[in-house]
Scaffold this motif. Structure first.
Motif, short mmCIF file in Angstrom:
data_model
loop_
_atom_site.label_atom_id
_atom_site.label_comp_id
_atom_site.label_asym_id
_atom_site.label_seq_id
_atom_site.Cartn_x
_atom_site.Cartn_y
_atom_site.Cartn_z
N CYS A 78 -3.31 -1.62 12.56
CA CYS A 78 -2.19 -1.07 11.79
C CYS A 78 -2.21 -1.58 10.36
CB CYS A 78 -0.86 -1.38 12.47
SG CYS A 78 -0.44 -3.13 12.55
N ALA A 79 -3.27 -2.29 9.99
CA ALA A 79 -3.43 -2.76 8.61
C ALA A 79 -4.92 -2.79 8.28
CB ALA A 79 -2.84 -4.16 8.45
N GLY A 80 -5.20 -2.64 7.00
CA GLY A 80 -6.59 -2.68 6.57
C GLY A 80 -7.26 -1.32 6.66
N PRO A 81 -8.48 -1.23 6.16
CA PRO A 81 -9.18 0.05 6.10
C PRO A 81 -9.77 0.45 7.45
CG PRO A 81 -10.63 -1.67 5.31
CD PRO A 81 -9.30 -2.34 5.59
N SER B 94 2.91 -5.00 3.98
CA SER B 94 2.30 -5.08 2.65
C SER B 94 1.70 -3.72 2.29
CB SER B 94 1.19 -6.13 2.64
OG SER B 94 0.07 -5.65 3.40
N GLY B 95 1.13 -3.65 1.11
CA GLY B 95 0.45 -2.43 0.69
C GLY B 95 -0.82 -2.17 1.45
N GLU B 96 -1.31 -3.16 2.20
CA GLU B 96 -2.52 -3.00 2.99
C GLU B 96 -2.22 -2.53 4.40
OE1 GLU B 96 -5.44 -3.12 1.74
OE2 GLU B 96 -4.80 -3.87 -0.22
N HIS B 97 -0.95 -2.36 4.73
CA HIS B 97 -0.58 -1.86 6.05
C HIS B 97 -0.59 -0.34 6.07
CE1 HIS B 97 0.81 -6.00 6.84
NE2 HIS B 97 0.68 -5.66 8.11
N ASN C 189 5.15 0.74 14.20
CA ASN C 189 5.57 -0.65 14.05
C ASN C 189 5.67 -1.06 12.58
OD1 ASN C 189 2.74 -0.43 13.87
ND2 ASN C 189 2.44 -2.55 14.47
N VAL C 190 4.80 -0.53 11.75
CA VAL C 190 4.84 -0.83 10.32
C VAL C 190 6.05 -0.15 9.68
CG1 VAL C 190 3.62 -0.58 8.12
CG2 VAL C 190 2.34 -1.12 10.21
N ALA C 191 6.27 1.12 10.01
CA ALA C 191 7.42 1.84 9.47
C ALA C 191 8.73 1.14 9.84
CB ALA C 191 7.42 3.28 9.97
#
Length: 261
Positions: A45-48, A204-207, A213-215
């Motif tokens: 849920c984060a990173g590329p 963060s901006g990387e999420h 879960n991030v939202a």
């Protein structure tokens, strides 16, 4: 004009050659070079999202002894194999899809497009492409999905190593600028440690803000996505092992745990 998915001619595949059997059989029928394609980070849920393609030298099994699905290897073994594959491979390419693109297009579309790009970036045009698990339409060579391809086909395993090590190193670098999230430990997957960091600090901006879960963490902290999130993929569930994506607007992740690819 793109090549259609076609099945290879009927060939005898020798089991004693392990995960080199399929691509060896294709080479013997004149369908080489054979490229393998795989990704890393689909369930994070984060990173590329990172996708790699790889063309191995026929008959290189001895020099690449121990090559298998990157998830089955230790970190040290993956690092050694990463260097060896880069040294020995006839050709390889790596595509890095940033979180903003995943949020805009959705993880599956981003993955499919990334696989096409990874094959297109090969200087050696493949005669055949093996993909891990599912069909990839739009490739410029005949292709076939292989169930558990990162264990069944050496070229797919090599691509999985290239993708995973590249992504793990990116996440370790992100830890240097965002140490609160401990990306160096969980690599962006939905572990308890990561979930606590999201709860305490917000995303963060990387999420990937299209993930439920991030939202939810962003909403709890009064934060908004720093990039556009397409409505069609907003609040998508995290890809699950043994679970299924949401349907009919249900954005609740199914049981099963995050898929660590």
């Amino acid at each position: 004009m793109t090549a259609e998915l076609i099945r290879p001619p009927r060939v005898v595949v020798r089991r004693d050659t392990g995960n080199w059997s399929l691509q060896t059989a294709l080479h013997r029928r004149g369908l080489g070079p054979v490229a393998g394609v795989d990704e890393a980070g689909r369930g994070a849920c984060a990173g590329p999202l990172v996708i790699a393609s790889c063309v191995l030298r026929p008959g290189d099994a001895v020099r690449l002894d121990g090559l298998t699905d990157s998830k089955l290897m230790t970190a040290a073994a993956r690092d050694r194999m990463f260097d060896l594959v880069r040294e020995r491979a006839l050709d390889h390419a790596v595509v890095v899809v940033p979180p903003a693109e995943v949020d805009l297009k959705g993880v599956h579309v981003s993955n499919i497009e990334g696989m096409r790009r990874a094959v297109a970036r090969l200087a050696t045009h493949p005669g055949y492409v093996l993909t891990d698990g599912f069909r990839v339409p739009g490739l410029t060579a005949p292709s076939m999905p292989v169930i558990k391809g990162d264990q069944a086909a050496a070229c797919v395993a090599a691509a999985s190593v290239l993708a995973k090590v590249t992504r793990d190193r990116i996440m370790a670098e992100l830890h240097e600028t965002l140490p609160l999230y401990r990306f160096d430990v969980h690599k962006g997957y939905c572990t308890g440690l990561h979930s606590r960091a999201l709860r305490d600090h917000g995303p963060s901006g990387e999420h990937r803000w299209s993930y439920a879960n991030v939202a939810a963490a962003g909403l709890a902290h009064g934060l908004r996505a720093p990039h556009r999130v397409a409505l069609s993929v907003a609040a998508a569930a995290v890809v699950q092992n043994g679970g299924s994506p949401p349907v009919d607007g249900d954005a609740t992740p199914r049981p099963g745990g995050a898929r660590g690819t």
